[in-house]
Design an enzyme around this catalytic site. Structure first.
Site, PDB file in Angstrom:
ATOM      1  N   ASN A  95     -51.802   5.628 -13.939  1.00 55.66           N
ATOM      2  CA  ASN A  95     -52.457   6.290 -15.217  1.00 55.66           C
ATOM      3  C   ASN A  95     -53.256   4.819 -15.872  1.00 55.66           C
ATOM      4  OD1 ASN A  95     -49.936   5.520 -15.729  1.00 55.66           O
ATOM      5  ND2 ASN A  95     -49.985   6.566 -17.629  1.00 55.66           N
ATOM      6  N   ASP A 305     -39.556   6.963 -18.283  1.00 61.04           N
ATOM      7  CA  ASP A 305     -40.737   7.331 -18.353  1.00 61.04           C
ATOM      8  C   ASP A 305     -41.274   6.628 -19.631  1.00 61.04           C
ATOM      9  OD1 ASP A 305     -43.132   8.875 -18.260  1.00 61.04           O
ATOM     10  OD2 ASP A 305     -42.233  10.677 -19.392  1.00 61.04           O
ATOM     11  N   PHE A 323     -49.052  12.424 -25.903  1.00 56.50           N
ATOM     12  CA  PHE A 323     -47.803  12.537 -25.345  1.00 56.50           C
ATOM     13  C   PHE A 323     -47.360  11.167 -24.938  1.00 56.50           C
ATOM     14  CE2 PHE A 323     -49.457  16.659 -24.465  1.00 56.50           C
ATOM     15  CZ  PHE A 323     -48.548  17.450 -24.894  1.00 56.50           C
ATOM     16  N   GLY A 324     -45.736  11.056 -25.178  1.00 56.46           N
ATOM     17  CA  GLY A 324     -45.326   9.914 -24.711  1.00 56.46           C
ATOM     18  C   GLY A 324     -44.349   9.024 -25.708  1.00 56.46           C
TER      19      GLY A 324
END
Length: 417
Positions: A95, A305, A323-324
């Site tokens: 990504n 993650d 998100f994250g």
């Protein structure tokens, strides 16, 4: 370089030295001697009484930013963070901008870690630009060194495309990684759909959004054969589906994130966007069930993650934030609060087998690929412990147990924070 590690407990289940206290001598990146006591004037000496030495840990799911999003994280700093956190290998997600969907990008990323203590293993994109429309150049990326193929955080909605990908990769024993969340069922949700989301007035993502996708992905795998890895499993029904698939003999593995084992949707009451992750944090009963699935071996590996997000995209209203969460720095300490450290190390090293990477050993004559850690150190994860460029840490303020002391890999020693 000559390094002597003194009086360390070896965690090497397949070695004759397992759980024994030894001195370990390393010369120019090779393990030269393992003995009760070694008398030599080494360039570096680590007194390691009370510490444990294992093979190097692998994080199966890491995002940085470079190329394209250097404001989030660079490769140089990200690899240093990984090393200081105890990881000798990371699987870097595609990504970036441009997306890692061709052999040139794969080769460039691999070269970036040729001389660092932490080595990059590349996950190539499954589809071109991770857009889900056309298959990426998987065989060319495989030839360049990519170890698996998947679109980070995006489910392959096109069932035919996933079917063809699984069939295509069988020819070179490739591994397909399929994030599982039905985009239509998730719609515009951003937290777990349940009691907490209702109380807080937050748009929920039903557990069914994951489970439907997992069931579909496993059905396609059963039809095509091949190898499939399902990352970031977060519901108990998903665990059951995977357990049943394994019982059928399907080649399927899965992972769970550190934060899904340690946090729940009850943390959302603070409206802190650092808790906004994909898939969303679930309830306490699910968290406990996921921990049990790790202990039972249904869940194969645990991943961080690690996903750095710059402040402009994270410090916003909860529904607008990306998100994250970052997770490298706190991974081991957080996991040892919910799992025995022996299980944690096993889950942080099983990725070698899953992703087809040669597994190291603690034996004389072997290249040193090692993590030294203190399994009993109690501490609290504070802002000063964040080494990443981005500071979006869901574990901030949480109590920890256990900490990485150093990694020894590629003829380098990097000490923990």
């Amino acid at each position: 370089m000559q390094l002597l590690i003194q009086q360390v407990t070896l965690f090497a289940p397949k070695s004759e030295f397992h759980l024994q206290t030894k001195d370990v001598l390393i010369q120019d990146g090779i393990i030269q001697q393992i003995a009760d006591s070694i008398s030599v004037k080494a360039e570096q000496v680590i007194p390691a009484s009370g510490y444990v030495l294992s093979i190097g840990w692998m994080d199966g799911l890491v995002s940085f930013g470079e190329p394209g999003y250097e404001e989030r994280e660079t490769l140089v700093n990200g690899l240093q963070v990984a090393a200081k956190s105890g990881f000798t290998h990371i699987i870097l997600q595609p990504n970036t901008q441009p997306v890692t969907d061709n052999e040139v990008q794969v080769s460039w990323l691999q070269q970036a870690s040729q001389h660092t203590a932490t080595k990059i293993l590349v996950q190539g994109a499954l589809t071109q630009k991770m857009e889900g429309n056309h298959m990426a150049e998987m065989y060319a990326m495989h030839q360049a060194g990519a170890i698996c193929f998947g679109d980070y955080g995006r489910s392959v909605d096109n069932s035919l495309l996933l079917k063809i990908a699984l069939e295509y990769t069988k020819d070179f024993n490739g591994l397909v990684v399929a994030f599982s969340q039905d985009a239509h069922l998730a719609f515009k949700g951003y937290v777990h759909e349940g009691e907490v989301s209702t109380k807080l007035g937050m748009k929920g993502i039903p557990a069914m959004a994951e489970e439907v996708a997992v069931a579909r992905n496993l059905a396609i795998l059963e039809y095509t054969g091949g190898k499939l890895h399902l990352p970031l499993i977060s519901t108990l029904a998903s665990v059951k589906l995977i357990q049943e698939a394994k019982a059928k003999g399907l080649q399927v593995t899965c992972s769970v994130s550190v934060h899904h084992l340690c946090l729940t949707d009850e943390n959302l009451v603070s409206f802190d966007a650092n808790y906004k992750v994909r898939p969303p944090l679930r309830d306490e009963a699910t968290r406990q069930g996921l921990v049990q699935a790790v202990l039972d071996g249904v869940i194969d590996i645990v991943v961080t993650d690690h996903c750095p997000i710059d402040i402009e995209n994270k410090k916003l209203e909860f529904d607008l934030a990306k998100f994250g969460t970052i997770g490298l720095e706190s991974a081991f300490g957080a996991l040892c609060k919910v799992l025995p450290w022996e299980v944690v190390v096993e889950k942080l090293t099983r990725g070698y087998a899953i992703f087809g990477v040669e597994k190291p050993n603690i034996e004389v004559g072997q290249k040193a690929n090692l993590t030294l850690f203190d399994p009993n150190k109690s501490w609290e994860f504070q802002e000063k412990d964040i080494l990443s460029k981005s500071k979006n840490a869901a574990m901030l303020g949480k109590p920890m147990k256990g900490k990485a002391v150093a990694v020894i890999h590629q003829n380098q020693v990097v000490y923990g924070n």
